[in-house]
Design a protein around this motif. Structure first.
Motif, PDB file in Angstrom:
ATOM      1  N   ALA A  33     -26.227  68.661 -46.616  1.00  0.00           N
ATOM      2  CA  ALA A  33     -25.433  67.553 -47.163  1.00  0.00           C
ATOM      3  C   ALA A  33     -26.032  67.152 -48.503  1.00  0.00           C
ATOM      4  O   ALA A  33     -27.263  67.070 -48.646  1.00  0.00           O
ATOM      5  CB  ALA A  33     -25.430  66.360 -46.205  1.00  0.00           C
ATOM      6  N   THR A  34     -25.188  66.902 -49.474  1.00  0.00           N
ATOM      7  CA  THR A  34     -25.638  66.555 -50.821  1.00  0.00           C
ATOM      8  C   THR A  34     -24.788  65.420 -51.357  1.00  0.00           C
ATOM      9  O   THR A  34     -23.684  65.164 -50.875  1.00  0.00           O
ATOM     10  CB  THR A  34     -25.524  67.754 -51.783  1.00  0.00           C
ATOM     11  OG1 THR A  34     -24.154  68.160 -51.843  1.00  0.00           O
ATOM     12  CG2 THR A  34     -26.377  68.918 -51.319  1.00  0.00           C
ATOM     13  N   THR A  35     -25.312  64.755 -52.375  1.00  0.00           N
ATOM     14  CA  THR A  35     -24.542  63.668 -52.984  1.00  0.00           C
ATOM     15  C   THR A  35     -25.162  63.297 -54.315  1.00  0.00           C
ATOM     16  O   THR A  35     -26.315  63.652 -54.606  1.00  0.00           O
ATOM     17  CB  THR A  35     -24.529  62.414 -52.080  1.00  0.00           C
ATOM     18  OG1 THR A  35     -23.592  61.458 -52.591  1.00  0.00           O
ATOM     19  CG2 THR A  35     -25.897  61.733 -52.053  1.00  0.00           C
ATOM     20  N   TYR A  36     -24.415  62.623 -55.148  1.00  0.00           N
ATOM     21  CA  TYR A  36     -24.970  61.773 -56.193  1.00  0.00           C
ATOM     22  C   TYR A  36     -24.486  60.374 -55.844  1.00  0.00           C
ATOM     23  O   TYR A  36     -23.285  60.165 -55.647  1.00  0.00           O
ATOM     24  CB  TYR A  36     -24.507  62.160 -57.602  1.00  0.00           C
ATOM     25  CG  TYR A  36     -25.156  61.258 -58.632  1.00  0.00           C
ATOM     26  CD1 TYR A  36     -26.447  61.507 -59.067  1.00  0.00           C
ATOM     27  CD2 TYR A  36     -24.498  60.136 -59.110  1.00  0.00           C
ATOM     28  CE1 TYR A  36     -27.077  60.655 -59.956  1.00  0.00           C
ATOM     29  CE2 TYR A  36     -25.121  59.277 -60.012  1.00  0.00           C
ATOM     30  CZ  TYR A  36     -26.408  59.544 -60.432  1.00  0.00           C
ATOM     31  OH  TYR A  36     -27.030  58.704 -61.314  1.00  0.00           O
ATOM     32  N   PRO A  37     -25.401  59.380 -55.720  1.00  0.00           N
ATOM     33  CA  PRO A  37     -24.989  58.080 -55.195  1.00  0.00           C
ATOM     34  C   PRO A  37     -23.983  57.377 -56.100  1.00  0.00           C
ATOM     35  O   PRO A  37     -24.123  57.381 -57.323  1.00  0.00           O
ATOM     36  CB  PRO A  37     -26.308  57.299 -55.120  1.00  0.00           C
ATOM     37  CG  PRO A  37     -27.232  57.985 -56.081  1.00  0.00           C
ATOM     38  CD  PRO A  37     -26.834  59.434 -56.055  1.00  0.00           C
ATOM     39  N   GLY A  38     -23.001  56.784 -55.475  1.00  0.00           N
ATOM     40  CA  GLY A  38     -22.005  56.010 -56.218  1.00  0.00           C
ATOM     41  C   GLY A  38     -21.187  55.183 -55.256  1.00  0.00           C
ATOM     42  O   GLY A  38     -20.662  55.711 -54.270  1.00  0.00           O
ATOM     43  N   THR A  39     -21.094  53.889 -55.516  1.00  0.00           N
ATOM     44  CA  THR A  39     -20.291  53.005 -54.685  1.00  0.00           C
ATOM     45  C   THR A  39     -18.814  53.292 -54.938  1.00  0.00           C
ATOM     46  O   THR A  39     -18.428  53.440 -56.099  1.00  0.00           O
ATOM     47  CB  THR A  39     -20.597  51.532 -55.046  1.00  0.00           C
ATOM     48  OG1 THR A  39     -22.004  51.349 -54.924  1.00  0.00           O
ATOM     49  CG2 THR A  39     -19.876  50.572 -54.141  1.00  0.00           C
ATOM     50  N   MET A 476     -28.244  50.316 -58.944  1.00  0.00           N
ATOM     51  CA  MET A 476     -26.959  49.670 -58.665  1.00  0.00           C
ATOM     52  C   MET A 476     -26.342  50.131 -57.352  1.00  0.00           C
ATOM     53  O   MET A 476     -25.642  49.382 -56.685  1.00  0.00           O
ATOM     54  CB  MET A 476     -25.991  49.919 -59.821  1.00  0.00           C
ATOM     55  CG  MET A 476     -24.621  49.272 -59.618  1.00  0.00           C
ATOM     56  SD  MET A 476     -23.623  49.248 -61.099  1.00  0.00           S
ATOM     57  CE  MET A 476     -24.026  47.637 -61.762  1.00  0.00           C
ATOM     58  N   THR A 477     -26.593  51.377 -56.965  1.00  0.00           N
ATOM     59  CA  THR A 477     -25.947  51.902 -55.763  1.00  0.00           C
ATOM     60  C   THR A 477     -26.820  51.763 -54.522  1.00  0.00           C
ATOM     61  O   THR A 477     -26.438  52.230 -53.460  1.00  0.00           O
ATOM     62  CB  THR A 477     -25.591  53.380 -55.966  1.00  0.00           C
ATOM     63  OG1 THR A 477     -26.765  54.077 -56.418  1.00  0.00           O
ATOM     64  CG2 THR A 477     -24.496  53.532 -56.993  1.00  0.00           C
ATOM     65  N   GLY A 478     -28.006  51.164 -54.660  1.00  0.00           N
ATOM     66  CA  GLY A 478     -28.804  50.944 -53.467  1.00  0.00           C
ATOM     67  C   GLY A 478     -30.200  51.526 -53.488  1.00  0.00           C
ATOM     68  O   GLY A 478     -30.783  51.804 -52.445  1.00  0.00           O
ATOM     69  N   HIS A 479     -30.742  51.762 -54.694  1.00  0.00           N
ATOM     70  CA  HIS A 479     -32.130  52.211 -54.842  1.00  0.00           C
ATOM     71  C   HIS A 479     -32.380  53.608 -54.301  1.00  0.00           C
ATOM     72  O   HIS A 479     -33.411  53.877 -53.677  1.00  0.00           O
ATOM     73  CB  HIS A 479     -33.092  51.210 -54.184  1.00  0.00           C
ATOM     74  CG  HIS A 479     -33.058  49.859 -54.842  1.00  0.00           C
ATOM     75  ND1 HIS A 479     -32.680  48.721 -54.188  1.00  0.00           N
ATOM     76  CD2 HIS A 479     -33.328  49.485 -56.108  1.00  0.00           C
ATOM     77  CE1 HIS A 479     -32.718  47.684 -55.016  1.00  0.00           C
ATOM     78  NE2 HIS A 479     -33.109  48.121 -56.192  1.00  0.00           N
TER      79      HIS A 479
END
Length: 615
Positions: A33-39, A476-479
């Motif tokens: 699983a992968t991501t770049y954090p973003g709300t 901004m997206t949760g540290h």
């Protein structure tokens, strides 16, 4: 105990929509699983980062959404199930890889979660990513509750492997962030290793291969449409006693329709599409033929409505179709019960009084503009920049906490487009303007998309100052961590990458690192940087105030107060330095001790030395 990982099969747990997606992926046997954090997508990755080690999966916060997608593609092409999640604008970054991956197809299940953001709660636009499904020829699922988030994630993996295509799971803010009961099943250990079987005629998309694979994609889309027709995710729900009026809807809009119909007291049949692309044409045709008037209710773009109207025209069906094209429902912003109730009342010709009474009158809440946190090092950086330039500069801004510098008293954002754009646009601004140009970018965003712009600026001899506001996290997206962090997800060790070395490697010759809390030094460094030729870079480094170290009792050190005897009521601390801990009432400025972060910057800002450390 982690509720995403440890919930027993058959139990009901309260999960965010995003957490339900994470649980669904674990039960589907996801390997990577992968991501770049973003709300509003961040909690998917955060949940998987917490449990990755114990769940036996590989998880990473990737440099950006394209890299995250490419990582997942590499695993899925080898036969390992892969999940990649991002906010809606992240798909713009990932699209280059995603569009061609639809041609090659996948061996293991590949699910891309896009969390769209109607009303721009935390985003720069409200694009509707259902268009990406149409653009790429990618099947799309849309949940309307946490339970469906969980179930459809598992369905998406099955569908992906059956069709050998990537599948998009599209949520919206209201679905990602609503918390609801989810009955969970058993977590499955999926494959983590698989041998990649070479097949250049499928996976190497030179033009001859791409032309052939396009036909394969079209054939699989026809199979996808057949599956959509038969899918239990697309079903008719009857509200009331049944009627000759109906609604076609999907996602969060379904919830508003259900509430609005009950509020209005109307009987209506609802065709809820959880698998809306490819459109189940036969199902839509039957629904239209069985109803005299049908309203299409969907947030943002009229994608369903356009397709339904096309089906009706093609089949010469006389059912009256209403929606956004008639002005019944708005094309912009997130829906709520009142909007949908009002739209349905007009769609179905309810009397004015009847509809008015049904519409929920939501009380207006006080407007509270977002501000930088107390003790935020960005506040100090912006104060220093304004002091150094006397506000006579053009500011190219970027995506992150520091975007909030756009508001008074800083006004340090004149142009903002997308992630990483501050560096590239600074070059363009500098070429055609006489004023100094300063670009701001965060540490995480610098790695995400700022580096190519910096290389371009150096190579082409552009003249601007790039300030990298390094608060040591993706705040901004949760540290979440980023490539400069020395810690990562639970599963894996990481190697921190030096921002300074990257900047030097891009060819920058003038680089300074400052502590933004040191207003005097930062101000003088900015002045010096603006005298340089070419691209100059200042790294303003100070840890985010929300994760700053505290004393053993958890209290923040060095809290400050305003000595009212020394205060000259000049309001510099209020008018030129924005700190939520400082308030002004009846011409008296005070510091709220509970909010004070103890940074001490306000003491440097006060020209009369009236702000002092609390004794």
């Amino acid at each position: 105990m982690d509720r995403v990982l440890d919930a027993k099969p058959g139990t009901k747990v309260l999960l965010l929509g995003n957490e339900a997606i994470a649980r669904g992926a674990l039960e589907a046997g996801v390997g990577i699983a992968t991501t770049y954090p973003g709300t509003p997508a961040s909690e998917i990755g955060d949940a998987l980062a917490r449990v990755a080690k114990d769940a036996g999966i590989y998880f990473e916060y990737s440099t950006n959404e394209m890299v995250a997608t490419e990582m997942a593609i590499g695993a899925a092409a080898s036969g390992v199930r892969a999940l990649v999640s991002m906010k809606h604008v992240g798909v713009n970054v990932a699209a280059d890889a995603l569009m061609t991956f639809a041609y090659t197809g996948t061996r293991g299940g590949f699910v891309l979660v896009t969390a769209d953001d109607p009303s721009c709660h935390s985003s720069q636009n409200e694009q509707d990513n259902r268009y990406y499904a149409l653009l790429g020829g990618i099947p799309l699922l849309e949940p309307s509750s946490p339970q469906e988030c969980y179930e459809m994630t598992k369905e998406a993996f099955e569908l992906s492997e059956r069709l050998e295509l990537p599948v998009i799971l599209r949520t919206t803010t209201r679905i990602s962030h609503v918390r609801g009961p989810v009955v969970v099943g058993r977590i499955v250990q999926g494959l983590k290793k698989k041998e990649f079987i070479k097949d250049p005629k499928r996976f190497v998309t030179v033009p001859a291969v791409a032309r052939a694979r396009h036909l394969v994609l079209l054939e699989r889309l026809r199979e996808a449409e057949r599956l959509s027709e038969e899918s239990h995710l697309n079903k008719v729900r009857r509200i009331g006693t049944g009627a000759r009026i109906g609604v076609i809807t999907s996602s969060a809009a379904f919830n508003y329709v259900a509430d609005a119909a009950k509020t209005l007291g109307v009987s209506v049949d609802v065709l809820k599409l959880g698998f809306p692309h490819p459109l189940p044409n036969r199902l839509v045709i039957d629904f239209l033929k069985n109803h005299d008037r049908v309203a299409v209710v969907e947030e943002l773009e009229p994608i369903l409505e356009t397709s339904v109207r096309a089906v009706a025209q093609h089949e010469s069906i006389g059912t009256k179709i209403v929606g956004k094209a008639d002005g019944i429902l708005p094309r912009a912003y997130e829906f709520d019960q009142a909007i949908v109730a009002s739209g349905l009342a007009r769609a179905f010709g309810l009397r004015g009084d009847e509809a008015k009474e049904a519409v929920i009158d939501l009380q207006s809440l006080p407007v509270r503009p977002p501000v930088l946190c107390a003790g935020c090092p960005h506040s100090a950086a912006y104060f220093a920049v304004n002091k150094a330039t006397n506000r006579k500069a053009i500011f190219a801004s970027d995506i992150g906490c520091y975007t909030l510098g756009v508001a008074p008293p800083y006004n340090t954002a004149d142009l903002l487009v997308c992630m990483g754009s501050s560096v590239g646009t600074a070059g363009g601004l500098a070429k055609v303007n006489e004023q100094p140009v300063i670009a701001f970018i965060g540490d995480s965003t610098f790695f995400h998309a700022g580096i190519p712009g910096l290389i371009n600026g150096v190579h082409n001899g552009h003249k601007f100052l790039l300030m990298i506001l390094d608060n040591r996290t993706t705040a901004m997206t949760g540290h979440q961590p980023h490539p400069a962090s020395d810690t990562g997800p639970s599963c894996c060790d990481v190697t921190p990458v030096s921002i300074e070395e990257v900047v030097k490697g891009c060819g920058v010759r003038w680089l300074r690192v400052v502590d933004p809390y040191d207003i005097k030094t930062t101000t003088e460094t900015v002045k010096e940087a603006l005298r340089q030729e070419g691209v100059s870079v200042i790294i303003a480094r100070r840890e985010c105030a929300l994760i700053a170290k505290r004393d053993e009792k958890g209290a923040i050190l060095k809290k400050h107060e305003i000595d009212q005897e020394d205060c000259k009521k000049c309001r510099t601390c209020v008018d030129k330095f924005q700190c939520p801990a400082i308030s002004s009432m009846d011409k008296v400025q005070t510091i709220d001790e509970a909010l004070c972060a103890g940074c001490g910057v306000c003491a440097q800002v006060c020209p009369h030395k009236a702000i002092k450390e609390t004794r």
